[in-house]
Scaffold this active site. Sequence first.
Site, PDB file in Angstrom:
ATOM      1  N   SER A  77      62.057  57.676  37.077  1.00 22.04           N
ATOM      2  CA  SER A  77      61.783  56.669  38.101  1.00 22.04           C
ATOM      3  C   SER A  77      62.862  56.800  39.175  1.00 22.04           C
ATOM      4  O   SER A  77      64.035  56.488  38.933  1.00 22.04           O
ATOM      5  CB  SER A  77      61.820  55.254  37.506  1.00 22.04           C
ATOM      6  OG  SER A  77      61.957  54.330  38.563  1.00 22.04           O
ATOM      7  N   SER A 135      51.597  46.535  41.540  1.00 17.33           N
ATOM      8  CA  SER A 135      52.339  47.795  41.479  1.00 17.33           C
ATOM      9  C   SER A 135      52.006  48.531  40.182  1.00 17.33           C
ATOM     10  O   SER A 135      51.942  49.760  40.165  1.00 17.33           O
ATOM     11  CB  SER A 135      53.841  47.546  41.593  1.00 17.33           C
ATOM     12  OG  SER A 135      54.261  46.623  40.630  1.00 17.33           O
ATOM     13  N   SER A 136      51.763  47.787  39.101  1.00 20.18           N
ATOM     14  CA  SER A 136      51.484  48.483  37.837  1.00 20.18           C
ATOM     15  C   SER A 136      50.136  49.203  37.895  1.00 20.18           C
ATOM     16  O   SER A 136      50.023  50.355  37.460  1.00 20.18           O
ATOM     17  CB  SER A 136      51.559  47.521  36.651  1.00 20.18           C
ATOM     18  OG  SER A 136      50.630  46.483  36.790  1.00 20.18           O
ATOM     19  N   ASP A 180      42.352  45.007  40.046  1.00 22.83           N
ATOM     20  CA  ASP A 180      43.519  45.685  40.630  1.00 22.83           C
ATOM     21  C   ASP A 180      43.335  47.196  40.642  1.00 22.83           C
ATOM     22  O   ASP A 180      43.567  47.864  41.661  1.00 22.83           O
ATOM     23  CB  ASP A 180      44.792  45.345  39.843  1.00 22.83           C
ATOM     24  CG  ASP A 180      45.052  43.850  39.797  1.00 22.83           C
ATOM     25  OD1 ASP A 180      44.385  43.114  40.542  1.00 22.83           O
ATOM     26  OD2 ASP A 180      45.904  43.426  39.008  1.00 22.83           O
ATOM     27  N   TYR A 230      48.346  34.283  31.225  1.00 24.72           N
ATOM     28  CA  TYR A 230      47.151  34.996  31.687  1.00 24.72           C
ATOM     29  C   TYR A 230      46.180  35.164  30.516  1.00 24.72           C
ATOM     30  O   TYR A 230      44.992  34.850  30.619  1.00 24.72           O
ATOM     31  CB  TYR A 230      47.565  36.371  32.228  1.00 24.72           C
ATOM     32  CG  TYR A 230      46.429  37.132  32.865  1.00 24.72           C
ATOM     33  CD1 TYR A 230      46.195  37.057  34.225  1.00 24.72           C
ATOM     34  CD2 TYR A 230      45.567  37.916  32.092  1.00 24.72           C
ATOM     35  CE1 TYR A 230      45.155  37.753  34.819  1.00 24.72           C
ATOM     36  CE2 TYR A 230      44.522  38.615  32.671  1.00 24.72           C
ATOM     37  CZ  TYR A 230      44.323  38.531  34.031  1.00 24.72           C
ATOM     38  OH  TYR A 230      43.280  39.212  34.603  1.00 24.72           O
TER      39      TYR A 230
HETATM   40  C1  GLA Z   1      45.889  40.008  37.863  1.00 25.24           C
HETATM   41  C2  GLA Z   1      44.923  40.853  37.038  1.00 25.24           C
HETATM   42  C3  GLA Z   1      43.556  40.956  37.701  1.00 25.24           C
HETATM   43  C4  GLA Z   1      43.024  39.582  38.095  1.00 25.24           C
HETATM   44  C5  GLA Z   1      44.099  38.774  38.832  1.00 25.24           C
HETATM   45  C6  GLA Z   1      43.672  37.360  39.075  1.00 25.24           C
HETATM   46  O1  GLA Z   1      46.186  40.647  39.065  1.00 25.24           O
HETATM   47  O2  GLA Z   1      45.430  42.138  36.817  1.00 25.24           O
HETATM   48  O3  GLA Z   1      42.641  41.619  36.866  1.00 25.24           O
HETATM   49  O4  GLA Z   1      42.537  38.891  36.983  1.00 25.24           O
HETATM   50  O5  GLA Z   1      45.328  38.737  38.130  1.00 25.24           O
HETATM   51  O6  GLA Z   1      42.576  37.314  39.911  1.00 25.24           O
END
Ligand code: GLA
Length: 393
Positions: A77, A135-136, A180, A230
């Site tokens: 990195s 970023s991930s 994402d 989450y």
């Molecule tokens: C993160 C998750 C996504 C989505 C958002 C909320 O970024 O990686 O898949 O669920 O939160 O919308």
Amino acid sequence: MLIQADQSTGITTKYDIPPALAPFIREGTIIARSPGRINLIGEHTDYNEGYVLPAAIDKAAFITITPRSDNEIHLHSIDLGAAYTTTTENIGKTKYSWPNYILGVVQQFKEKGYQVPGFDAALTADIPIGAGLSSSAAVECATALALDALLQSKLDKLTLVKMSQKAEHEFAGVQCGIMDQFASMFGRLNHVIRLDCRSLEYAYEPFNMDGFKVVLFDSNVKHSLGSSEYNVRRKQCETGVAMVQQHHNEVLSLRDVTMPMLEKYVLPEDMLVYQRCRYVVEENNRLLQACEDLENGDMAAFGKKMFETHYGLSKLYEVSCTELDFLVAQVQDNPAVLGARMMGGGFGGCTINLVQEDKIDELVQEVSKAYSNAMHNDVKVYISKIENGSSLL
Ligand code: GLA
């Protein structure tokens, strides 16, 4: 350097290889670029088979992958000045986060039966970490694209997206939806992607905001609750679906659930689950109306819906935090701001704001001062441009 031509607009974009990668480029080196993302509206809807409206941005992760003749994997990195070494037989979750995003994708190729050779990889990115700009996902998608080229596996982009998402599930421990990784891979210059997370059908909508810009206020906080809460939200949504399913077996996800169903079957049983589900059902409807606003060029109506989304995320879904609520409250009554809300998973990161271009400087000064006085922290500001998704350079 790669010159990408946007087929719908004819505009070409140049993506330069970051100079920091130069020492890692040899014969046979593959270089991939994957951007971060913003999301205009449709938050926490992707894993509920709903809709999202993301776009790729002008901040990206770059990875070089150079094959080796042995079975060793050497990861570097550049930004962290850190290294990690393992072998192709020894792919597993590490205690450091950054190697996990690369190794998680390597594991996906192995699970598909590909013989991954040893390789050297160098990583650099200008996507701020923990800012909710994915970023991930960008690192995962860049790795997937580079390994696809190295192995000549010729997997389609959607398969690479799903492998990247699975890497996040298995190596980062976040049961994320597909938004994402999809946005990072499929982004298009000056367009938002309207993605149906059930069918995975998508359409590019031109994002013309004459006189307005997307301004991100980075709260500069990342509360540790983020990934655990989450996964809790995801479970709460599933609980709500199960409650409705007892009466409606045609219901497969919150996508199929209506407000009357929630009121009848969930509200009397579990207030908290009701609130979580209510937010998601409302957000899906809001996104569909917001897309109509976009088509009608009614940015004021669009912006108003962003504030409503924030309210729902903060009060019903409870994934906001003091800092994000403060940043939204600061701009709420400002006529130069069409809309604002927290963006991404929550518990820190950025708010996304649609701001009148000639008022940005004034607003930035005002918000920075207020934020530092009230939160004893500095706000960071990014003015985003919408860019193309992942590519090999
Ligand atoms: C993160 C998750 C996504 C989505 C958002 C909320 O970024 O990686 O898949 O669920 O939160 O919308």
